[in-house]
Motif scaffolding. Sequence first.
Motif, PDB file in Angstrom:
ATOM      1  N   TRP A 142       9.055  -2.124 -16.350  1.00 13.35           N
ATOM      2  CA  TRP A 142       9.745  -3.062 -15.632  1.00 13.35           C
ATOM      3  C   TRP A 142      10.409  -3.995 -16.549  1.00 13.35           C
ATOM      4  CZ3 TRP A 142      10.611  -3.977 -10.015  1.00 13.35           C
ATOM      5  CH2 TRP A 142      10.272  -2.835  -9.458  1.00 13.35           C
ATOM      6  N   ASP A 143       9.644  -4.721 -17.245  1.00 17.61           N
ATOM      7  CA  ASP A 143       9.977  -5.983 -18.324  1.00 17.61           C
ATOM      8  C   ASP A 143       9.453  -5.887 -19.544  1.00 17.61           C
ATOM      9  OD1 ASP A 143       9.938  -9.515 -17.974  1.00 17.61           O
ATOM     10  OD2 ASP A 143      11.547  -8.096 -17.698  1.00 17.61           O
ATOM     11  N   ASP A 144       7.958  -5.750 -19.711  1.00 17.41           N
ATOM     12  CA  ASP A 144       7.507  -5.553 -21.076  1.00 17.41           C
ATOM     13  C   ASP A 144       6.380  -4.549 -20.752  1.00 17.41           C
ATOM     14  OD1 ASP A 144       6.168  -5.875 -23.377  1.00 17.41           O
ATOM     15  OD2 ASP A 144       6.135  -7.953 -23.478  1.00 17.41           O
ATOM     16  N   PRO A 145       6.314  -3.520 -21.450  1.00 17.46           N
ATOM     17  CA  PRO A 145       5.375  -2.429 -21.235  1.00 17.46           C
ATOM     18  C   PRO A 145       4.097  -2.852 -21.710  1.00 17.46           C
ATOM     19  CG  PRO A 145       6.980  -1.707 -22.833  1.00 17.46           C
ATOM     20  CD  PRO A 145       7.360  -2.801 -21.970  1.00 17.46           C
ATOM     21  N   ASN A 146       4.014  -3.795 -22.625  1.00 19.26           N
ATOM     22  CA  ASN A 146       2.645  -4.249 -23.038  1.00 19.26           C
ATOM     23  C   ASN A 146       2.054  -5.444 -22.487  1.00 19.26           C
ATOM     24  OD1 ASN A 146       2.937  -2.425 -25.397  1.00 19.26           O
ATOM     25  ND2 ASN A 146       4.589  -3.766 -26.212  1.00 19.26           N
ATOM     26  N   VAL A 147       2.434  -5.737 -21.361  1.00 22.45           N
ATOM     27  CA  VAL A 147       1.905  -7.058 -20.898  1.00 22.45           C
ATOM     28  C   VAL A 147       0.641  -6.615 -20.255  1.00 22.45           C
ATOM     29  CG1 VAL A 147       2.177  -8.493 -18.525  1.00 22.45           C
ATOM     30  CG2 VAL A 147       4.182  -8.101 -20.214  1.00 22.45           C
ATOM     31  N   GLN A 148      -0.405  -7.326 -20.510  1.00 25.31           N
ATOM     32  CA  GLN A 148      -1.706  -7.186 -19.978  1.00 25.31           C
ATOM     33  C   GLN A 148      -2.148  -8.520 -19.074  1.00 25.31           C
ATOM     34  OE1 GLN A 148      -4.151  -6.080 -22.958  1.00 25.31           O
ATOM     35  NE2 GLN A 148      -3.312  -4.250 -23.087  1.00 25.31           N
ATOM     36  N   VAL A 149      -2.391  -8.437 -18.125  1.00 26.43           N
ATOM     37  CA  VAL A 149      -2.663  -9.789 -16.977  1.00 26.43           C
ATOM     38  C   VAL A 149      -3.947  -9.665 -16.428  1.00 26.43           C
ATOM     39  CG1 VAL A 149      -1.813 -11.007 -15.296  1.00 26.43           C
ATOM     40  CG2 VAL A 149       0.002  -9.775 -16.692  1.00 26.43           C
ATOM     41  N   LYS A 150      -4.574 -10.873 -16.736  1.00 28.32           N
ATOM     42  CA  LYS A 150      -5.950 -11.245 -15.957  1.00 28.32           C
ATOM     43  C   LYS A 150      -5.560 -12.382 -14.849  1.00 28.32           C
ATOM     44  CE  LYS A 150     -10.728 -11.828 -15.889  1.00 28.32           C
ATOM     45  NZ  LYS A 150     -12.040 -11.741 -16.601  1.00 28.32           N
ATOM     46  N   PRO A 151      -5.359 -12.041 -13.674  1.00 29.79           N
ATOM     47  CA  PRO A 151      -4.832 -13.043 -12.645  1.00 29.79           C
ATOM     48  C   PRO A 151      -5.683 -14.337 -12.681  1.00 29.79           C
ATOM     49  CG  PRO A 151      -4.483 -11.079 -11.618  1.00 29.79           C
ATOM     50  CD  PRO A 151      -5.210 -10.842 -12.807  1.00 29.79           C
ATOM     51  N   GLY A 152      -5.119 -15.509 -12.693  1.00 30.18           N
ATOM     52  CA  GLY A 152      -6.105 -16.829 -12.784  1.00 30.18           C
ATOM     53  C   GLY A 152      -6.596 -17.030 -11.556  1.00 30.18           C
ATOM     54  N   GLN A 153      -7.729 -18.044 -11.269  1.00 30.59           N
ATOM     55  CA  GLN A 153      -8.123 -18.214 -10.020  1.00 30.59           C
ATOM     56  C   GLN A 153      -6.995 -19.084  -9.183  1.00 30.59           C
ATOM     57  OE1 GLN A 153     -10.998 -17.558  -8.469  1.00 30.59           O
ATOM     58  NE2 GLN A 153     -11.548 -16.171 -10.378  1.00 30.59           N
ATOM     59  N   HIS A 154      -6.086 -19.852  -9.712  1.00 33.33           N
ATOM     60  CA  HIS A 154      -5.032 -20.292  -8.684  1.00 33.33           C
ATOM     61  C   HIS A 154      -4.288 -19.319  -8.302  1.00 33.33           C
ATOM     62  CE1 HIS A 154      -3.153 -19.381 -12.744  1.00 33.33           C
ATOM     63  NE2 HIS A 154      -2.107 -19.519 -12.338  1.00 33.33           N
ATOM     64  N   VAL A 155      -4.049 -18.039  -8.700  1.00 33.61           N
ATOM     65  CA  VAL A 155      -3.303 -17.224  -8.197  1.00 33.61           C
ATOM     66  C   VAL A 155      -3.906 -16.219  -7.218  1.00 33.61           C
ATOM     67  CG1 VAL A 155      -2.028 -14.790  -8.558  1.00 33.61           C
ATOM     68  CG2 VAL A 155      -1.894 -16.698 -10.385  1.00 33.61           C
ATOM     69  N   ILE A 156      -5.409 -16.178  -7.231  1.00 32.91           N
ATOM     70  CA  ILE A 156      -6.350 -15.324  -6.332  1.00 32.91           C
ATOM     71  C   ILE A 156      -6.480 -16.163  -5.381  1.00 32.91           C
ATOM     72  CG2 ILE A 156      -8.352 -14.462  -6.244  1.00 32.91           C
ATOM     73  CD1 ILE A 156      -8.600 -13.808  -9.299  1.00 32.91           C
ATOM     74  N   ALA A 157      -6.416 -17.407  -5.481  1.00 29.28           N
ATOM     75  CA  ALA A 157      -6.854 -18.403  -4.312  1.00 29.28           C
ATOM     76  C   ALA A 157      -5.449 -18.182  -3.395  1.00 29.28           C
ATOM     77  CB  ALA A 157      -6.737 -19.603  -4.673  1.00 29.28           C
ATOM     78  N   ILE A 158      -4.235 -18.257  -3.736  1.00 31.55           N
ATOM     79  CA  ILE A 158      -3.191 -17.980  -2.946  1.00 31.55           C
ATOM     80  C   ILE A 158      -3.199 -16.588  -2.232  1.00 31.55           C
ATOM     81  CG2 ILE A 158      -0.669 -17.640  -3.020  1.00 31.55           C
ATOM     82  CD1 ILE A 158      -1.664 -20.638  -3.097  1.00 31.55           C
ATOM     83  N   CYS A 159      -3.775 -15.578  -2.927  1.00 29.65           N
ATOM     84  CA  CYS A 159      -3.762 -14.095  -2.531  1.00 29.65           C
ATOM     85  C   CYS A 159      -4.943 -14.154  -1.296  1.00 29.65           C
ATOM     86  CB  CYS A 159      -4.141 -13.365  -3.733  1.00 29.65           C
ATOM     87  SG  CYS A 159      -2.995 -12.822  -5.051  1.00 29.65           S
ATOM     88  N   ASN A 160      -6.064 -14.853  -1.615  1.00 24.83           N
ATOM     89  CA  ASN A 160      -6.830 -14.730  -0.504  1.00 24.83           C
ATOM     90  C   ASN A 160      -6.248 -15.513   0.803  1.00 24.83           C
ATOM     91  OD1 ASN A 160      -8.491 -13.188  -1.989  1.00 24.83           O
ATOM     92  ND2 ASN A 160      -9.423 -14.966  -2.894  1.00 24.83           N
TER      93      ASN A 160
END
Length: 245
Positions: free
Chosen positions: A33-51
Amino acid sequence: MKRTISRLASLRPLDARVQAQPSPVHFNGLAAWDDPNVQVKPGQHVIAICNQYDISFPTELRPLGTRLTSNPYKITVVASPKHCFFHQSMKYFDRLEHPFAKSLLDIYIQKKKEPLWMSAFAHGGSPFANGTAKRKLMHAVRDALLAAGYDRFGQSVPVDGESSAVNGLYGSLRLMSPCPQAICTAKFADLLDCAKQIIFAAEIKLRGNKSNPHLESGQQHSPLSRGTFGGRPRAPNNKRKRTAN
Protein backbone atom coordinates in the motif's frame (compact mmCIF):
# COMPACT_ATOMS: atom_id res chain seq x y z
CA MET A 1 -13.02 13.17 7.28
CA LYS A 2 -11.71 10.84 4.57
CA ARG A 3 -9.75 13.69 3.00
CA THR A 4 -8.19 14.43 6.37
CA ILE A 5 -7.18 10.79 6.86
CA SER A 6 -5.71 10.74 3.35
CA ARG A 7 -3.81 13.98 3.96
CA LEU A 8 -2.32 12.75 7.22
CA ALA A 9 -1.50 9.37 5.74
CA SER A 10 0.45 10.98 2.89
CA LEU A 11 2.85 12.72 5.24
CA ARG A 12 6.09 10.91 6.00
CA PRO A 13 7.00 10.11 9.62
CA LEU A 14 9.78 12.13 11.16
CA ASP A 15 11.97 9.04 11.58
CA ALA A 16 11.11 6.28 9.12
CA ARG A 17 14.15 4.25 10.21
CA VAL A 18 13.05 3.61 13.78
CA GLN A 19 13.75 -0.05 14.54
CA ALA A 20 10.80 -2.14 15.67
CA GLN A 21 10.98 -4.45 18.65
CA PRO A 22 11.16 -8.25 18.21
CA SER A 23 8.03 -9.96 16.87
CA PRO A 24 6.57 -6.88 15.15
CA VAL A 25 3.15 -6.88 13.54
CA HIS A 26 3.57 -7.04 9.76
CA PHE A 27 1.11 -5.22 7.51
CA ASN A 28 2.61 -5.96 4.09
CA GLY A 29 0.85 -9.28 3.48
CA LEU A 30 -2.14 -7.90 1.58
CA ALA A 31 -0.55 -5.36 -0.76
CA ALA A 32 2.28 -2.85 -0.96
CA TRP A 33 0.00 0.00 0.00
CA ASP A 34 2.63 2.51 0.99
CA ASP A 35 5.92 1.05 2.14
CA PRO A 36 6.27 -2.75 1.88
CA ASN A 37 9.10 -2.69 4.43
CA VAL A 38 7.08 -1.09 7.22
CA GLN A 39 7.11 -3.12 10.42
CA VAL A 40 4.90 -1.90 13.21
CA LYS A 41 4.50 -2.86 16.82
CA PRO A 42 1.55 -0.75 18.00
CA GLY A 43 2.17 1.35 21.07
CA GLN A 44 0.10 1.26 24.24
CA HIS A 45 -1.46 4.62 23.33
CA VAL A 46 -2.92 2.94 20.22
CA ILE A 47 -3.90 -0.32 21.91
CA ALA A 48 -5.78 1.64 24.59
CA ILE A 49 -7.89 3.36 21.91
CA CYS A 50 -8.53 0.02 20.21
CA ASN A 51 -9.78 -1.51 23.44
CA GLN A 52 -11.91 1.50 24.38
CA TYR A 53 -13.55 2.04 20.98
CA ASP A 54 -13.46 -1.51 19.58
CA ILE A 55 -11.18 -0.77 16.64
CA SER A 56 -8.97 -3.52 15.20
CA PHE A 57 -5.82 -3.72 13.10
CA PRO A 58 -5.76 -4.60 9.37
CA THR A 59 -4.55 -8.11 10.23
CA GLU A 60 -8.21 -8.87 11.06
CA LEU A 61 -9.16 -8.53 7.38
CA ARG A 62 -9.80 -11.77 5.49
CA PRO A 63 -10.63 -12.56 1.85
CA LEU A 64 -14.30 -11.93 1.22
CA GLY A 65 -14.69 -15.27 -0.55
CA THR A 66 -16.40 -14.14 -3.73
CA ARG A 67 -15.47 -14.92 -7.32
CA LEU A 68 -16.43 -12.23 -9.78
CA THR A 69 -17.95 -13.52 -13.00
CA SER A 70 -15.64 -11.20 -14.93
CA ASN A 71 -12.62 -9.57 -13.32
CA PRO A 72 -10.21 -8.07 -15.87
CA TYR A 73 -9.30 -5.48 -13.23
CA LYS A 74 -7.88 -8.17 -10.89
CA ILE A 75 -9.88 -6.76 -7.98
CA THR A 76 -9.32 -8.51 -4.67
CA VAL A 77 -11.53 -7.88 -1.67
CA VAL A 78 -10.91 -8.36 2.05
CA ALA A 79 -13.37 -7.72 4.84
CA SER A 80 -13.94 -7.99 8.56
CA PRO A 81 -17.04 -7.70 10.77
CA LYS A 82 -14.90 -5.33 12.87
CA HIS A 83 -13.80 -1.75 12.26
CA CYS A 84 -10.16 -1.90 11.13
CA PHE A 85 -7.59 0.85 10.70
CA PHE A 86 -6.65 1.64 7.12
CA HIS A 87 -3.32 0.06 6.12
CA GLN A 88 -1.73 3.39 5.26
CA SER A 89 -2.34 4.69 8.78
CA MET A 90 -0.37 1.96 10.54
CA LYS A 91 3.07 3.55 10.16
CA TYR A 92 1.88 6.33 12.49
CA PHE A 93 0.86 3.90 15.24
CA ASP A 94 4.23 2.46 16.23
CA ARG A 95 5.27 2.16 19.88
CA LEU A 96 7.16 5.47 19.60
CA GLU A 97 4.31 7.96 19.41
CA HIS A 98 4.25 9.87 16.14
CA PRO A 99 3.26 13.56 16.23
CA PHE A 100 0.25 12.83 14.01
CA ALA A 101 -0.91 9.76 15.93
CA LYS A 102 -3.29 11.54 18.31
CA SER A 103 -4.98 13.54 15.53
CA LEU A 104 -5.37 10.42 13.41
CA LEU A 105 -6.78 8.42 16.31
CA ASP A 106 -9.28 11.21 17.01
CA ILE A 107 -10.43 10.97 13.39
CA TYR A 108 -10.97 7.22 13.72
CA ILE A 109 -12.93 7.73 16.95
CA GLN A 110 -15.27 10.12 15.12
CA LYS A 111 -15.49 7.66 12.24
CA LYS A 112 -17.02 5.07 14.61
CA LYS A 113 -20.34 6.77 13.81
CA GLU A 114 -20.15 5.09 10.38
CA PRO A 115 -21.19 1.42 10.53
CA LEU A 116 -19.33 0.41 7.35
CA TRP A 117 -15.72 1.47 6.74
CA MET A 118 -14.86 1.19 3.05
CA SER A 119 -11.68 1.95 1.18
CA ALA A 120 -10.18 1.23 -2.23
CA PHE A 121 -6.58 1.10 -3.36
CA ALA A 122 -5.00 0.86 -6.81
CA HIS A 123 -1.30 0.49 -7.51
CA GLY A 124 1.01 -0.25 -10.41
CA GLY A 125 0.31 2.89 -12.42
CA SER A 126 1.02 6.59 -12.28
CA PRO A 127 -0.24 8.57 -9.27
CA PHE A 128 -2.98 10.02 -11.49
CA ALA A 129 -4.09 6.60 -12.75
CA ASN A 130 -3.98 5.10 -9.26
CA GLY A 131 -6.04 7.95 -7.80
CA THR A 132 -8.57 7.92 -10.64
CA ALA A 133 -9.04 4.15 -10.38
CA LYS A 134 -9.50 4.38 -6.62
CA ARG A 135 -12.23 7.02 -6.96
CA LYS A 136 -13.96 5.08 -9.73
CA LEU A 137 -13.96 1.92 -7.62
CA MET A 138 -15.44 3.75 -4.64
CA HIS A 139 -18.09 5.33 -6.89
CA ALA A 140 -19.11 1.90 -8.19
CA VAL A 141 -19.29 0.38 -4.70
CA ARG A 142 -21.41 3.23 -3.35
CA ASP A 143 -23.81 2.89 -6.29
CA ALA A 144 -23.96 -0.86 -5.63
CA LEU A 145 -24.80 -0.17 -1.99
CA LEU A 146 -27.65 2.11 -3.05
CA ALA A 147 -28.96 -0.51 -5.49
CA ALA A 148 -28.97 -3.04 -2.64
CA GLY A 149 -30.94 -0.75 -0.36
CA TYR A 150 -28.19 0.89 1.71
CA ASP A 151 -26.72 4.37 2.01
CA ARG A 152 -23.02 5.10 1.51
CA PHE A 153 -22.29 4.12 5.12
CA GLY A 154 -24.01 0.73 4.92
CA GLN A 155 -27.20 1.73 6.73
CA SER A 156 -30.52 0.39 5.45
CA VAL A 157 -32.47 3.03 3.53
CA PRO A 158 -36.17 3.41 4.47
CA VAL A 159 -38.57 2.78 1.58
CA ASP A 160 -41.87 4.66 1.46
CA GLY A 161 -41.11 6.09 4.90
CA GLU A 162 -41.01 2.67 6.54
CA SER A 163 -37.95 1.43 8.37
CA SER A 164 -36.42 -1.73 6.98
CA ALA A 165 -36.47 -4.98 8.92
CA VAL A 166 -33.10 -5.83 7.34
CA ASN A 167 -30.02 -4.88 9.32
CA GLY A 168 -27.39 -2.66 7.77
CA LEU A 169 -23.78 -3.59 7.09
CA TYR A 170 -21.18 -3.31 9.84
CA GLY A 171 -17.42 -3.73 9.64
CA SER A 172 -14.65 -3.02 7.14
CA LEU A 173 -14.45 -3.58 3.39
CA ARG A 174 -11.27 -3.08 1.31
CA LEU A 175 -10.94 -3.29 -2.47
CA MET A 176 -7.52 -3.55 -4.15
CA SER A 177 -6.40 -3.65 -7.77
CA PRO A 178 -2.98 -3.72 -9.48
CA CYS A 179 -4.57 -2.65 -12.80
CA PRO A 180 -5.53 1.03 -12.50
CA GLN A 181 -5.37 1.57 -16.27
CA ALA A 182 -7.97 -1.14 -16.86
CA ILE A 183 -10.29 0.44 -14.30
CA CYS A 184 -9.81 3.93 -15.74
CA THR A 185 -10.77 2.78 -19.24
CA ALA A 186 -13.54 0.40 -18.16
CA LYS A 187 -17.20 1.07 -18.83
CA PHE A 188 -18.78 2.11 -15.57
CA ALA A 189 -21.64 -0.36 -16.08
CA ASP A 190 -19.14 -3.24 -16.15
CA LEU A 191 -17.41 -1.97 -13.02
CA LEU A 192 -20.79 -1.55 -11.32
CA ASP A 193 -21.65 -5.17 -12.09
CA CYS A 194 -18.47 -6.26 -10.26
CA ALA A 195 -19.32 -3.97 -7.36
CA LYS A 196 -22.81 -5.47 -7.04
CA GLN A 197 -21.33 -8.95 -6.76
CA ILE A 198 -18.94 -7.67 -4.08
CA ILE A 199 -21.75 -6.09 -2.07
CA PHE A 200 -23.79 -9.29 -2.30
CA ALA A 201 -20.89 -11.23 -0.77
CA ALA A 202 -20.37 -8.47 1.81
CA GLU A 203 -24.03 -8.73 2.87
CA ILE A 204 -23.50 -12.35 3.85
CA LYS A 205 -20.46 -11.52 5.98
CA LEU A 206 -21.18 -8.02 7.27
CA ARG A 207 -24.95 -7.67 7.56
CA GLY A 208 -26.22 -7.05 11.06
CA ASN A 209 -24.74 -5.73 14.26
CA LYS A 210 -22.66 -7.20 17.05
CA SER A 211 -25.59 -9.20 18.41
CA ASN A 212 -26.55 -10.52 14.97
CA PRO A 213 -23.56 -10.09 12.67
CA HIS A 214 -24.37 -12.65 9.97
CA LEU A 215 -27.18 -13.69 7.70
CA GLU A 216 -28.88 -17.00 8.29
CA SER A 217 -27.97 -19.44 5.55
CA GLY A 218 -31.58 -19.58 4.39
CA GLN A 219 -31.58 -15.85 3.67
CA GLN A 220 -28.87 -15.97 1.02
CA HIS A 221 -30.00 -15.20 -2.51
CA SER A 222 -28.17 -14.63 -5.73
CA PRO A 223 -27.81 -10.99 -6.85
CA LEU A 224 -28.93 -12.20 -10.26
CA SER A 225 -32.36 -13.30 -8.99
CA ARG A 226 -35.40 -11.69 -10.54
CA GLY A 227 -35.78 -8.15 -9.33
CA THR A 228 -33.75 -8.80 -6.23
CA PHE A 229 -30.29 -8.07 -4.99
CA GLY A 230 -28.95 -9.80 -1.92
CA GLY A 231 -32.45 -11.03 -1.12
CA ARG A 232 -34.06 -7.55 -0.99
CA PRO A 233 -36.58 -6.33 -3.58
CA ARG A 234 -35.50 -3.30 -5.53
CA ALA A 235 -37.82 -0.37 -5.17
CA PRO A 236 -38.63 1.72 -8.26
CA ASN A 237 -36.47 4.82 -8.56
CA ASN A 238 -39.44 7.13 -8.08
CA LYS A 239 -40.27 5.46 -4.76
CA ARG A 240 -36.79 5.10 -3.33
CA LYS A 241 -36.03 7.70 -0.70
CA ARG A 242 -32.41 8.48 -0.09
CA THR A 243 -31.12 9.48 3.26
CA ALA A 244 -28.98 12.55 3.61
CA ASN A 245 -25.27 11.75 3.81
